[in-house]
Design a protein around this motif. Structure first.
Motif, PDB file in Angstrom:
ATOM      1  N   CYS A   1       0.805  -1.230   0.000  1.00  0.00           N
ATOM      2  CA  CYS A   1       0.000   0.000   0.000  1.00  0.00           C
ATOM      3  C   CYS A   1       0.836   1.277   0.000  1.00  0.00           C
ATOM      4  O   CYS A   1       0.308   2.368  -0.159  1.00  0.00           O
ATOM      5  N   GLY A   2       2.163   1.148   0.205  1.00  0.00           N
ATOM      6  CA  GLY A   2       3.037   2.317   0.168  1.00  0.00           C
ATOM      7  C   GLY A   2       3.085   3.130   1.446  1.00  0.00           C
ATOM      8  O   GLY A   2       3.783   4.140   1.502  1.00  0.00           O
ATOM      9  N   GLN A   3       2.384   2.696   2.475  1.00  0.00           N
ATOM     10  CA  GLN A   3       2.368   3.434   3.736  1.00  0.00           C
ATOM     11  C   GLN A   3       3.684   3.256   4.482  1.00  0.00           C
ATOM     12  O   GLN A   3       4.269   2.171   4.473  1.00  0.00           O
ATOM     13  N   PRO A   4       4.159   4.323   5.141  1.00  0.00           N
ATOM     14  CA  PRO A   4       5.323   4.152   6.013  1.00  0.00           C
ATOM     15  C   PRO A   4       4.903   3.311   7.219  1.00  0.00           C
ATOM     16  O   PRO A   4       3.748   3.343   7.638  1.00  0.00           O
ATOM     17  N   ILE A   5       5.836   2.549   7.741  1.00  0.00           N
ATOM     18  CA  ILE A   5       5.560   1.691   8.888  1.00  0.00           C
ATOM     19  C   ILE A   5       6.405   2.165  10.054  1.00  0.00           C
ATOM     20  O   ILE A   5       7.617   2.355   9.926  1.00  0.00           O
ATOM     21  N   LEU A   6       5.754   2.371  11.181  1.00  0.00           N
ATOM     22  CA  LEU A   6       6.453   2.790  12.392  1.00  0.00           C
ATOM     23  C   LEU A   6       6.416   1.635  13.384  1.00  0.00           C
ATOM     24  O   LEU A   6       5.376   1.025  13.590  1.00  0.00           O
ATOM     25  N   TRP A   7       7.575   1.328  13.954  1.00  0.00           N
ATOM     26  CA  TRP A   7       7.596   0.333  15.006  1.00  0.00           C
ATOM     27  C   TRP A   7       8.483   0.805  16.124  1.00  0.00           C
ATOM     28  O   TRP A   7       9.164   1.821  16.014  1.00  0.00           O
ATOM     29  N   GLY A   8       8.476   0.099  17.217  1.00  0.00           N
ATOM     30  CA  GLY A   8       9.179   0.527  18.412  1.00  0.00           C
ATOM     31  C   GLY A   8      10.687   0.597  18.248  1.00  0.00           C
ATOM     32  O   GLY A   8      11.278  -0.086  17.409  1.00  0.00           O
ATOM     33  N   HIS A   9      11.308   1.436  19.082  1.00  0.00           N
ATOM     34  CA  HIS A   9      12.757   1.597  19.072  1.00  0.00           C
ATOM     35  C   HIS A   9      13.422   0.258  19.358  1.00  0.00           C
ATOM     36  O   HIS A   9      13.015  -0.467  20.259  1.00  0.00           O
ATOM     37  N   GLY A  10      14.420  -0.074  18.572  1.00  0.00           N
ATOM     38  CA  GLY A  10      15.151  -1.314  18.751  1.00  0.00           C
ATOM     39  C   GLY A  10      14.678  -2.442  17.840  1.00  0.00           C
ATOM     40  O   GLY A  10      15.386  -3.433  17.667  1.00  0.00           O
ATOM     41  N   MET A  11      13.480  -2.320  17.263  1.00  0.00           N
ATOM     42  CA  MET A  11      12.943  -3.376  16.408  1.00  0.00           C
ATOM     43  C   MET A  11      13.810  -3.598  15.171  1.00  0.00           C
ATOM     44  O   MET A  11      14.082  -4.737  14.798  1.00  0.00           O
ATOM     45  N   THR A  12      14.276  -2.527  14.538  1.00  0.00           N
ATOM     46  CA  THR A  12      15.115  -2.669  13.343  1.00  0.00           C
ATOM     47  C   THR A  12      16.394  -3.418  13.680  1.00  0.00           C
ATOM     48  O   THR A  12      16.782  -4.352  12.973  1.00  0.00           O
ATOM     49  N   SER A  13      17.047  -3.051  14.756  1.00  0.00           N
ATOM     50  CA  SER A  13      18.283  -3.721  15.155  1.00  0.00           C
ATOM     51  C   SER A  13      18.038  -5.195  15.441  1.00  0.00           C
ATOM     52  O   SER A  13      18.842  -6.052  15.064  1.00  0.00           O
ATOM     53  N   ARG A  14      16.921  -5.508  16.100  1.00  0.00           N
ATOM     54  CA  ARG A  14      16.598  -6.916  16.388  1.00  0.00           C
ATOM     55  C   ARG A  14      16.360  -7.697  15.104  1.00  0.00           C
ATOM     56  O   ARG A  14      16.848  -8.818  14.951  1.00  0.00           O
ATOM     57  N   LEU A  15      15.618  -7.112  14.152  1.00  0.00           N
ATOM     58  CA  LEU A  15      15.348  -7.802  12.892  1.00  0.00           C
ATOM     59  C   LEU A  15      16.627  -8.032  12.095  1.00  0.00           C
ATOM     60  O   LEU A  15      16.831  -9.102  11.523  1.00  0.00           O
ATOM     61  N   LEU A  16      17.487  -7.020  12.056  1.00  0.00           N
ATOM     62  CA  LEU A  16      18.752  -7.157  11.333  1.00  0.00           C
ATOM     63  C   LEU A  16      19.616  -8.254  11.955  1.00  0.00           C
ATOM     64  O   LEU A  16      20.219  -9.062  11.245  1.00  0.00           O
ATOM     65  N   ALA A  17      19.656  -8.302  13.279  1.00  0.00           N
ATOM     66  CA  ALA A  17      20.451  -9.323  13.968  1.00  0.00           C
ATOM     67  C   ALA A  17      19.887 -10.721  13.695  1.00  0.00           C
ATOM     68  O   ALA A  17      20.648 -11.656  13.421  1.00  0.00           O
ATOM     69  N   MET A  18      18.566 -10.876  13.739  1.00  0.00           N
ATOM     70  CA  MET A  18      17.948 -12.178  13.480  1.00  0.00           C
ATOM     71  C   MET A  18      18.203 -12.638  12.049  1.00  0.00           C
ATOM     72  O   MET A  18      18.338 -13.831  11.795  1.00  0.00           O
ATOM     73  N   ALA A  19      18.282 -11.673  11.104  1.00  0.00           N
ATOM     74  CA  ALA A  19      18.518 -12.001   9.696  1.00  0.00           C
ATOM     75  C   ALA A  19      20.005 -12.164   9.387  1.00  0.00           C
ATOM     76  O   ALA A  19      20.363 -12.545   8.281  1.00  0.00           O
TER      77      ALA A  19
ATOM     78  N   VAL B   1      16.687   1.071   2.779  1.00  0.00           N
ATOM     79  CA  VAL B   1      15.325   1.113   3.310  1.00  0.00           C
ATOM     80  C   VAL B   1      14.885  -0.318   3.595  1.00  0.00           C
ATOM     81  O   VAL B   1      15.446  -1.272   3.057  1.00  0.00           O
ATOM     82  N   ILE B   2      13.880  -0.454   4.432  1.00  0.00           N
ATOM     83  CA  ILE B   2      13.283  -1.763   4.687  1.00  0.00           C
ATOM     84  C   ILE B   2      11.923  -1.773   4.016  1.00  0.00           C
ATOM     85  O   ILE B   2      11.124  -0.843   4.183  1.00  0.00           O
ATOM     86  N   VAL B   3      11.662  -2.816   3.244  1.00  0.00           N
ATOM     87  CA  VAL B   3      10.390  -2.969   2.543  1.00  0.00           C
ATOM     88  C   VAL B   3       9.662  -4.161   3.157  1.00  0.00           C
ATOM     89  O   VAL B   3      10.227  -5.252   3.270  1.00  0.00           O
TER      90      VAL B   3
ATOM     91  N   PHE C   1       5.009 -10.080   8.983  1.00  0.00           N
ATOM     92  CA  PHE C   1       5.216  -9.749   7.582  1.00  0.00           C
ATOM     93  C   PHE C   1       6.667  -9.982   7.193  1.00  0.00           C
ATOM     94  O   PHE C   1       7.576  -9.715   7.965  1.00  0.00           O
ATOM     95  N   THR C   2       6.875 -10.464   5.987  1.00  0.00           N
ATOM     96  CA  THR C   2       8.219 -10.646   5.461  1.00  0.00           C
ATOM     97  C   THR C   2       8.790  -9.271   5.124  1.00  0.00           C
ATOM     98  O   THR C   2       8.089  -8.412   4.587  1.00  0.00           O
ATOM     99  N   THR C   3      10.060  -9.065   5.454  1.00  0.00           N
ATOM    100  CA  THR C   3      10.712  -7.790   5.150  1.00  0.00           C
ATOM    101  C   THR C   3      12.027  -8.050   4.431  1.00  0.00           C
ATOM    102  O   THR C   3      12.582  -9.141   4.495  1.00  0.00           O
ATOM    103  N   GLN C   4      12.503  -7.024   3.742  1.00  0.00           N
ATOM    104  CA  GLN C   4      13.814  -7.104   3.117  1.00  0.00           C
ATOM    105  C   GLN C   4      14.463  -5.731   3.136  1.00  0.00           C
ATOM    106  O   GLN C   4      13.779  -4.709   3.127  1.00  0.00           O
ATOM    107  N   VAL C   5      15.781  -5.732   3.178  1.00  0.00           N
ATOM    108  CA  VAL C   5      16.541  -4.483   3.127  1.00  0.00           C
ATOM    109  C   VAL C   5      16.902  -4.234   1.676  1.00  0.00           C
ATOM    110  O   VAL C   5      17.384  -5.121   0.976  1.00  0.00           O
ATOM    111  N   VAL C   6      16.651  -3.008   1.222  1.00  0.00           N
ATOM    112  CA  VAL C   6      16.931  -2.623  -0.158  1.00  0.00           C
ATOM    113  C   VAL C   6      17.865  -1.416  -0.132  1.00  0.00           C
ATOM    114  O   VAL C   6      17.660  -0.483   0.640  1.00  0.00           O
TER     115      VAL C   6
END
Length: 85
Positions: A17-35, A47-49, A63-68
């Motif tokens: 849908c093209g909407q920006p997604i906001l999530w809690g502080h630290g979530m990006t770092s956790r996702l990157l570490a898990m991946a 960016v993360i899609v 939701f599945t995410t990827q770094v672009v």
């Protein structure tokens, strides 16, 4: 002294849908570490899609995410004016 890019500043967008997604502080770092993604390899062009979000897929919580990495525009690029026939 060099500054390191803060992965928490990565822009996150829904590919559906093209909407920006906001999530809690630290979530990006956790996702990157898990991946297994090295956060030091990321920069302001990354960016993360997400393949969906709560706005376009109500009821789903995962939701599945990827770094672009977006390409830089070349400084020597020739800009051609639009032509009509």
């Amino acid at each position: 002294m060099t500054r390191q890019f803060d992965p928490e500043l990565l822009y996150v967008e829904c590919s559906q849908c093209g909407q920006p997604i906001l999530w809690g502080h630290g979530m990006t770092s956790r996702l990157l570490a898990m991946a297994g993604i090295d956060a030091t390899a990321l920069d302001e062009r990354c960016v993360i899609v997400s393949e969906g979000c709560p706005a376009c897929r109500p009821g789903e919580t995962s939701f599945t995410t990827q770094v672009v990495r977006l390409n830089r525009e070349k400084d020597d690029r020739i800009i051609q004016p639009a032509a009509t026939n």
